[in-house]
Design an enzyme around this catalytic site. Structure first.
Site, PDB file in Angstrom:
ATOM      1  N   ASP A  95       0.796  -1.216   0.000  1.00 14.99           N
ATOM      2  CA  ASP A  95       0.000   0.000   0.000  1.00 14.99           C
ATOM      3  C   ASP A  95       0.833   1.273   0.000  1.00 14.99           C
ATOM      4  O   ASP A  95       0.308   2.363   0.176  1.00 14.99           O
ATOM      5  CB  ASP A  95      -0.966   0.017   1.186  1.00 14.99           C
ATOM      6  CG  ASP A  95      -2.136   0.949   0.968  1.00 14.99           C
ATOM      7  OD1 ASP A  95      -2.470   1.211  -0.206  1.00 14.99           O
ATOM      8  OD2 ASP A  95      -2.711   1.428   1.953  1.00 14.99           O
ATOM      9  N   ASP A 105      -3.724  -5.423  -5.390  1.00 14.71           N
ATOM     10  CA  ASP A 105      -3.151  -4.096  -5.656  1.00 14.71           C
ATOM     11  C   ASP A 105      -1.653  -4.097  -5.918  1.00 14.71           C
ATOM     12  O   ASP A 105      -1.080  -3.054  -6.240  1.00 14.71           O
ATOM     13  CB  ASP A 105      -3.431  -3.108  -4.513  1.00 14.71           C
ATOM     14  CG  ASP A 105      -4.896  -2.941  -4.239  1.00 14.71           C
ATOM     15  OD1 ASP A 105      -5.703  -3.058  -5.168  1.00 14.71           O
ATOM     16  OD2 ASP A 105      -5.263  -2.696  -3.077  1.00 14.71           O
ATOM     17  N   ASP A 164     -13.565  -0.093   5.269  1.00 14.21           N
ATOM     18  CA  ASP A 164     -12.379   0.471   4.630  1.00 14.21           C
ATOM     19  C   ASP A 164     -11.706   1.501   5.531  1.00 14.21           C
ATOM     20  O   ASP A 164     -10.630   1.989   5.220  1.00 14.21           O
ATOM     21  CB  ASP A 164     -12.759   1.145   3.308  1.00 14.21           C
ATOM     22  CG  ASP A 164     -13.321   0.162   2.307  1.00 14.21           C
ATOM     23  OD1 ASP A 164     -12.831  -0.973   2.239  1.00 14.21           O
ATOM     24  OD2 ASP A 164     -14.279   0.530   1.597  1.00 14.21           O
TER      25      ASP A 164
END
Length: 371
Positions: free
Chosen positions: A163, A201, A352
């Protein structure tokens, strides 16, 4: 269970020689090195993670065959879900939503949450860097699924620089540590059918990395795929394609090739993890990515349908947006060409970070999604 933000990284020059070895190994494995330029298309994603430090180049994997794909992975038959439509995803009995259902028998929201979310199969995430216990944790899931004759969906989620310092920051401290963690993860896969959604991701988000770190990450993912496939040839490994509102298909395919998604170890790609894009849009996008990717003719795609019932919000909000709904139930029988499965990778109701702590279960959010 995640959030995407940006962090810049500069690697010491001493790593250049080691990185060259990694690139040479990638070429030997038949990967195509196409590094895309910056300029990410829009994204509306959400995640959760801890901070990671600098990442030295990964070690050359000693266990690879000369072609880069272990012989067991190349020669063992690997049935596709299109041939095994009776296969059923595994419902793991240990999750936050099930914990809440058991602890709240009198809550007026319980029946809806239990029947529409808790009772449906979902992926099991492995997001903590705990090398001492990862084999036993993976084995507990795969063995329980095998005993029920079901197929578990596993999500390794500890890539270094995860991330890029955002809400889901964290992961293994460096590529060598990650390679060791993946070895131990693979040791728990067993011998039955398993689906691995490899590092959400990790490919679509590489714009946040410097060029050399991007190359390191893609080589590391290619190595991870080979290790997982060699450990259990019945494992179907899917690689990160982002989603239909992020990168153009050709650009995403170029990155995917570097990460091993067109190799013999790959089952294809996944998209829409923790996102809200409509299934029809993802089907069209995934087919375009697969066309651009090349590779074996039986590569397919899996789509996260856990929260896309109403599609994305008009304002592009990714963090627990209002007005969303759960999507199609998990299945390996999609009746769509090249679409292997609709899966619930992100468990509906896990925040989230806006309607609860990042990654925590929010019964009010779950009820909003499910009613």
């Amino acid at each position: 269970m995640r959030g995407l933000r940006e962090r810049r990284a500069v690697r010491p020059g001493a790593r250049v020689a080691v990185a060259s070895v990694v690139v040479a190994l990638a070429l030997a494995a038949g990967l195509v090195a196409v590094l895309g330029g910056g300029g990410g298309e829009g994204r509306d994603t959400g995640r959760t993670r801890p901070e990671a430090g600098r990442t030295p180049a990964p070690r050359a994997p000693a266990s690879s065959s000369p072609s880069g794909v272990p012989s067991a992975a190349r020669t063992a038959p690997s049935p596709t879900w299109r041939q095994q439509q009776a296969a059923r995803p595994y419902l793991h009995p240990d999750s936050q939503v099930l914990d809440w259902v058991r602890a709240n028998p009198g809550d007026s929201r319980r029946a809806v949450i239990e029947s529409r979310i808790a009772g449906r199969p979902a992926a099991v995430w492995f997001a903590e860097y705990t090398p001492e216990t990862i084999t036993s944790r993976v084995r507990a899931v795969t063995s329980a699924a095998a005993a029920e004759g079901r197929v578990p969906v596993l999500v390794p989620y500890t890539i270094p620089d995860r991330d890029c310092g955002g809400a889901s920051q964290g992961g293994a401290p460096d590529p060598d540590a990650y390679a060791g963690w993946i070895d131990r993860f693979a040791a728990g896969l067993g011998h039955g059918e398993v689906v691995v959604v490899l590092e959400p991701d990790s490919i679509a988000q590489t714009d946040c990395l410097s060029e050399d770190r991007r190359a390191d990450r893609l080589a590391l993912l290619a190595h991870a795929g080979r290790v997982l496939k060699a450990a259990n040839p019945m494992t179907r490994i899917y690689y990160d394609a982002g989603h239909s509102g992020w990168h153009a298909p050709a650009r995403q395919a170029a990155l995917l090739r570097q990460a091993g998604a067109a190799s013999a170890a790959s089952a294809g790609i996944f998209s829409n993890v923790s996102n809200f894009r409509l299934t029809a849009d993802e089907i069209a996008y995934d087919r375009q990515v697969l066309d651009a990717l090349g590779g074996p003719s039986d590569l397919g795609a899996v789509i996260d349908t856990s929260r896309n019932g109403n599609g994305p919000p008009a304002d592009g909000q990714w963090c627990d947006p209002d007005g969303r709904r759960i999507g199609r139930a998990p299945t390996f029988d999609t009746k769509e060409a090249r679409i292997d499965a609709y899966l619930w990778v992100k468990l509906p109701g896990e925040s989230d970070g806006c309607k609860g702590a990042p990654g925590a279960f929010s019964p009010s959010y779950a009820y909003e999604l499910a009613r």
